[in-house]
Each structure stands twice: as C-alpha cells, then as structure tokens.
Scaffold this motif. Structure first.
Motif, mmCIF file in Angstrom:
data_model
loop_
_atom_site.group_PDB
_atom_site.id
_atom_site.type_symbol
_atom_site.label_atom_id
_atom_site.label_comp_id
_atom_site.label_asym_id
_atom_site.label_seq_id
_atom_site.Cartn_x
_atom_site.Cartn_y
_atom_site.Cartn_z
ATOM 1 N N TYR A 24 22.905 40.138 53.010
ATOM 2 C CA TYR A 24 22.466 40.222 51.612
ATOM 3 C C TYR A 24 22.198 38.832 51.033
ATOM 4 C CZ TYR A 24 23.020 40.417 46.531
ATOM 5 O OH TYR A 24 22.858 40.235 45.189
ATOM 6 N N LEU A 25 23.131 37.905 51.215
ATOM 7 C CA LEU A 25 22.981 36.575 50.632
ATOM 8 C C LEU A 25 21.782 35.827 51.217
ATOM 9 C CD1 LEU A 25 26.723 35.479 50.391
ATOM 10 C CD2 LEU A 25 25.199 36.187 48.525
ATOM 11 N N ALA A 26 21.492 36.052 52.497
ATOM 12 C CA ALA A 26 20.302 35.433 53.083
ATOM 13 C C ALA A 26 19.037 35.986 52.433
ATOM 14 C CB ALA A 26 20.278 35.659 54.589
ATOM 15 N N ASN A 27 19.042 37.272 52.110
ATOM 16 C CA ASN A 27 17.892 37.856 51.422
ATOM 17 C C ASN A 27 17.791 37.363 49.980
ATOM 18 O OD1 ASN A 27 16.448 39.623 53.287
ATOM 19 N ND2 ASN A 27 18.368 40.757 53.416
ATOM 20 N N VAL A 28 18.931 37.122 49.345
ATOM 21 C CA VAL A 28 18.920 36.510 48.016
ATOM 22 C C VAL A 28 18.224 35.154 48.068
ATOM 23 C CG1 VAL A 28 20.390 35.465 46.233
ATOM 24 C CG2 VAL A 28 20.962 37.722 47.159
ATOM 25 N N GLU A 29 18.506 34.390 49.123
ATOM 26 C CA GLU A 29 17.906 33.065 49.268
ATOM 27 C C GLU A 29 16.400 33.157 49.509
ATOM 28 O OE1 GLU A 29 17.294 29.019 49.441
ATOM 29 O OE2 GLU A 29 18.914 30.219 48.570
ATOM 30 N N VAL A 30 15.958 34.176 50.234
ATOM 31 C CA VAL A 30 14.517 34.377 50.433
ATOM 32 C C VAL A 30 13.822 34.524 49.086
ATOM 33 C CG1 VAL A 30 12.767 35.981 51.305
ATOM 34 C CG2 VAL A 30 14.711 35.360 52.749
ATOM 35 N N MET A 31 14.390 35.359 48.230
ATOM 36 C CA MET A 31 13.786 35.577 46.918
ATOM 37 C C MET A 31 13.795 34.291 46.089
ATOM 38 S SD MET A 31 12.871 38.750 47.063
ATOM 39 C CE MET A 31 12.680 39.395 45.396
ATOM 40 N N ARG A 32 14.899 33.561 46.147
ATOM 41 C CA ARG A 32 15.002 32.314 45.385
ATOM 42 C C ARG A 32 13.989 31.285 45.888
ATOM 43 N NH1 ARG A 32 16.097 27.465 45.300
ATOM 44 N NH2 ARG A 32 16.346 27.450 47.561
ATOM 45 N N ALA A 33 13.856 31.192 47.224
ATOM 46 C CA ALA A 33 12.956 30.200 47.809
ATOM 47 C C ALA A 33 11.505 30.440 47.410
ATOM 48 C CB ALA A 33 13.095 30.218 49.332
ATOM 49 N N PHE A 34 11.152 31.692 47.186
ATOM 50 C CA PHE A 34 9.776 32.021 46.817
ATOM 51 C C PHE A 34 9.584 32.118 45.307
ATOM 52 C CE2 PHE A 34 9.307 34.258 51.159
ATOM 53 C CZ PHE A 34 8.896 33.067 51.745
ATOM 54 N N LEU A 39 17.621 38.871 43.375
ATOM 55 C CA LEU A 39 17.836 40.145 44.067
ATOM 56 C C LEU A 39 19.231 40.662 43.740
ATOM 57 C CD1 LEU A 39 16.726 42.220 46.092
ATOM 58 C CD2 LEU A 39 17.700 40.815 47.924
ATOM 59 N N THR A 40 19.311 41.659 42.881
ATOM 60 C CA THR A 40 20.603 42.234 42.523
ATOM 61 C C THR A 40 21.105 43.130 43.647
ATOM 62 O OG1 THR A 40 19.645 44.207 41.500
ATOM 63 C CG2 THR A 40 19.928 42.250 40.097
ATOM 64 N N GLY A 60 8.833 42.740 46.336
ATOM 65 C CA GLY A 60 7.811 42.027 45.589
ATOM 66 C C GLY A 60 7.378 40.713 46.198
ATOM 67 N N VAL A 61 7.737 40.469 47.467
ATOM 68 C CA VAL A 61 7.279 39.251 48.136
ATOM 69 C C VAL A 61 5.776 39.383 48.395
ATOM 70 C CG1 VAL A 61 7.480 37.807 50.199
ATOM 71 C CG2 VAL A 61 9.525 38.885 49.214
ATOM 72 N N PRO A 62 4.969 38.419 47.958
ATOM 73 C CA PRO A 62 3.521 38.504 48.186
ATOM 74 C C PRO A 62 3.191 38.627 49.671
ATOM 75 C CG PRO A 62 4.025 36.778 46.600
ATOM 76 C CD PRO A 62 5.343 37.236 47.166
ATOM 77 N N GLU A 63 2.132 39.353 49.954
ATOM 78 C CA GLU A 63 1.747 39.651 51.338
ATOM 79 C C GLU A 63 1.637 38.390 52.187
ATOM 80 O OE1 GLU A 63 0.964 42.607 54.160
ATOM 81 O OE2 GLU A 63 1.183 43.002 52.011
ATOM 82 N N ILE A 66 5.119 37.035 53.482
ATOM 83 C CA ILE A 66 6.088 37.902 54.158
ATOM 84 C C ILE A 66 6.462 37.382 55.546
ATOM 85 C CG2 ILE A 66 6.349 40.179 55.240
ATOM 86 C CD1 ILE A 66 5.148 41.408 52.733
ATOM 87 N N GLU A 67 5.496 36.954 56.341
ATOM 88 C CA GLU A 67 5.825 36.479 57.691
ATOM 89 C C GLU A 67 6.739 35.256 57.634
ATOM 90 O OE1 GLU A 67 5.232 38.067 60.528
ATOM 91 O OE2 GLU A 67 4.351 39.640 59.272
ATOM 92 N N GLY A 68 6.515 34.380 56.673
ATOM 93 C CA GLY A 68 7.357 33.196 56.536
ATOM 94 C C GLY A 68 8.746 33.499 56.022
ATOM 95 N N ALA A 69 8.936 34.684 55.447
ATOM 96 C CA ALA A 69 10.249 35.051 54.915
ATOM 97 C C ALA A 69 11.302 35.096 56.013
ATOM 98 C CB ALA A 69 10.164 36.402 54.205
ATOM 99 N N ALA A 70 10.895 35.452 57.220
ATOM 100 C CA ALA A 70 11.854 35.532 58.326
ATOM 101 C C ALA A 70 12.464 34.164 58.623
ATOM 102 C CB ALA A 70 11.174 36.093 59.571
ATOM 103 N N ASP A 71 11.654 33.113 58.561
ATOM 104 C CA ASP A 71 12.169 31.766 58.817
ATOM 105 C C ASP A 71 13.161 31.347 57.738
ATOM 106 O OD1 ASP A 71 10.618 31.509 61.108
ATOM 107 O OD2 ASP A 71 8.925 30.644 60.005
ATOM 108 N N VAL A 72 12.848 31.683 56.486
ATOM 109 C CA VAL A 72 13.767 31.367 55.389
ATOM 110 C C VAL A 72 15.078 32.119 55.582
ATOM 111 C CG1 VAL A 72 14.119 31.457 52.887
ATOM 112 C CG2 VAL A 72 11.844 30.949 53.814
ATOM 113 N N TRP A 73 14.975 33.379 55.956
ATOM 114 C CA TRP A 73 16.170 34.201 56.147
ATOM 115 C C TRP A 73 17.068 33.618 57.239
ATOM 116 C CZ3 TRP A 73 18.868 36.798 59.817
ATOM 117 C CH2 TRP A 73 19.811 37.729 59.376
ATOM 118 N N HIS A 74 16.494 33.278 58.375
ATOM 119 C CA HIS A 74 17.302 32.745 59.478
ATOM 120 C C HIS A 74 17.980 31.431 59.087
ATOM 121 C CE1 HIS A 74 16.774 35.520 62.799
ATOM 122 N NE2 HIS A 74 15.502 35.651 62.479
ATOM 123 N N ALA A 75 17.290 30.602 58.324
ATOM 124 C CA ALA A 75 17.884 29.337 57.889
ATOM 125 C C ALA A 75 19.042 29.561 56.923
ATOM 126 C CB ALA A 75 16.818 28.463 57.236
#
Length: 224
Positions: A24-34, A39-40, A60-63, A66-75
């Motif tokens: 969950y927290l990694a996904n929170v960071e994805v939203m923050r980074a973009f 993300l509640t 709501g991540v722009p199309e 989306i592919e770059g979101a995986a790199d943010v998540w892993h980091a």
C-alpha cells in the motif's frame, strides 16, 4: 484426516506474508511521485487489483505514465524483509504432512517474491510457484492458477482444489478455474465484500482456514 482436497494454492502478499502495508505505501508513493491526489486506504481497498496497469488507471494515473509507475513502485517498496503472517508456515507444513500438494500463484515479480520464498523457507514446501511476470495474463485471468494446478499435476478436475487470497481478483480467478475460492481477510475492506466476487468462504487467516479444513470445523462463509 481425509478432506477430499487434492491441491491448495495461495496468493503470496497479504495472504502468507505480512507485506500488505508495504504494498500500500509503495502505491501511495507512486501517486505522490506523479503529483496525483493522495491514495486513501478506502480508495485503495476499492480499486486494488493484481493487474497493476488496470489498477493505476482506476487510480487516475495518466496512460503515458502507467508503465513507469512500476519503477517508482519497486523503488518505494520496503517489504523485502517482511515476515510470514502468524501461523502461516505451520499451516503449510500441516497441509504437506497431510499429503496435500501446495503452491503459490502470485502477481508479484519473480525478483522480489523468489527471494522472500527462499528466506522464509516456504519454497521447500511448495510443488509449484507461478510469478506475476511469468506470462502476460494477470489475475483475475484464470491462466496463472491453471498453470499452478498443472505444475502440481492437477490440471484435470479442479473442484477438489482451493485457492486462498486476500483480494476480490483472487476470488474471481479461482471461480473462473473452478477451484474453491477462499477469501483471507484484508485490512482494506470488510470480508463480506468477498461475496461480490462469489467466494465460497472466507477466514481470518490461512492458519485458521487450514485448521478448520484439517480438523473438520465449519468455515466462515460470505453473506447470501
């Protein structure tokens, strides 16, 4: 005890290993980074999917991002050293000792989950592991679970198999295959929601479900 169950497979994150908060927290960071709205927990529980591309679209991540979101998540992911959920290892051992083959079908990447499986010793109990990046199909598509069942030598009748997971997509995948769909409680939504995905039953934990299965006790079921 004779249970009639010939194969049991499991989701990994949040079902066997205590990584739910880390994911969950990694996904929170994805939203923050973009620069997207925070993300509640409620929104996360409503839209979470093992198919991360569809999930980020729902968030709501722009199309084009989306592919770059995986790199943010892993980091941002810090669950590499997470421990198994209470009673999980003993429950898996009970199934193996009862002669029931077990496996893991996860949406997680091989590079993350394989290390966790080794570190926790779970890999030594498994007859099959299917990772999220093994093939293009993602939960709730039935292909990953079918692949796991085949690896256990159980590609014929699926009615005497079960799949345990903590998301609605886990239940949908199990139902699509014909396996028993068992919801494991998540902190992100009420267990009655498993009924939305037509789960056969739900339990507080893997340990609780295995005890109920092998000891012959009733298993909690979704509201009808």
């Amino acid at each position: 005890m004779q249970t009639g169950m010939k194969a049991v497979l499991f989701d990994w994150d949040g079902t066997l290993i205590d990584t739910t908060e880390h994911v969950y927290l990694a996904n929170v960071e994805v939203m923050r980074a973009f620069g997207l709205p925070a993300l509640t927990r409620e929104r996360y529980g409503e839209h979470f999917s093992a198919n991360w591309r569809l999930m980020y679209k729902a968030f709501g991540v722009p199309e084009h991002l989306i592919e770059g979101a995986a790199d943010v998540w892993h980091a941002a992911y810090h669950g590499h050293a997470a421990e198994l959920l209470p009673g999980a290892f003993a429950a898996l051992t009970r199934l193996v000792d009862a002669g029931i083959p077990i496996g893991v079908v996860t949406a997680g990447d091989r590079k993350v989950v394989s290390v966790q499986l080794q570190r926790t010793g779970v890999v030594d109990l498994l007859g099959a592991v299917v990772y999220g990046d093994d093939a293009p199909e993602q939960k709730p598509h039935p292909a990953p679970l079918r692949r796991g069942l085949a690896a256990l030598g159980h590609s014929g009748s699926t009615a005497d198999s079960a799949y345990l997971g903590d998301t609605l997509d886990d239940m949908r995948m199990a139902r699509a295959v014909g396996s028993r769909a068992v919801g494991i409680h998540s902190p992100f939504f009420h267990p009655d929601r498993f009924y939305e995905a037509d789960a056969h039953e739900h339990a507080a934990s893997v340990a609780a479900w295995v005890d109920q299965l092998l000891d012959g006790h009733p298993i909690a079921t979704p509201k009808r």
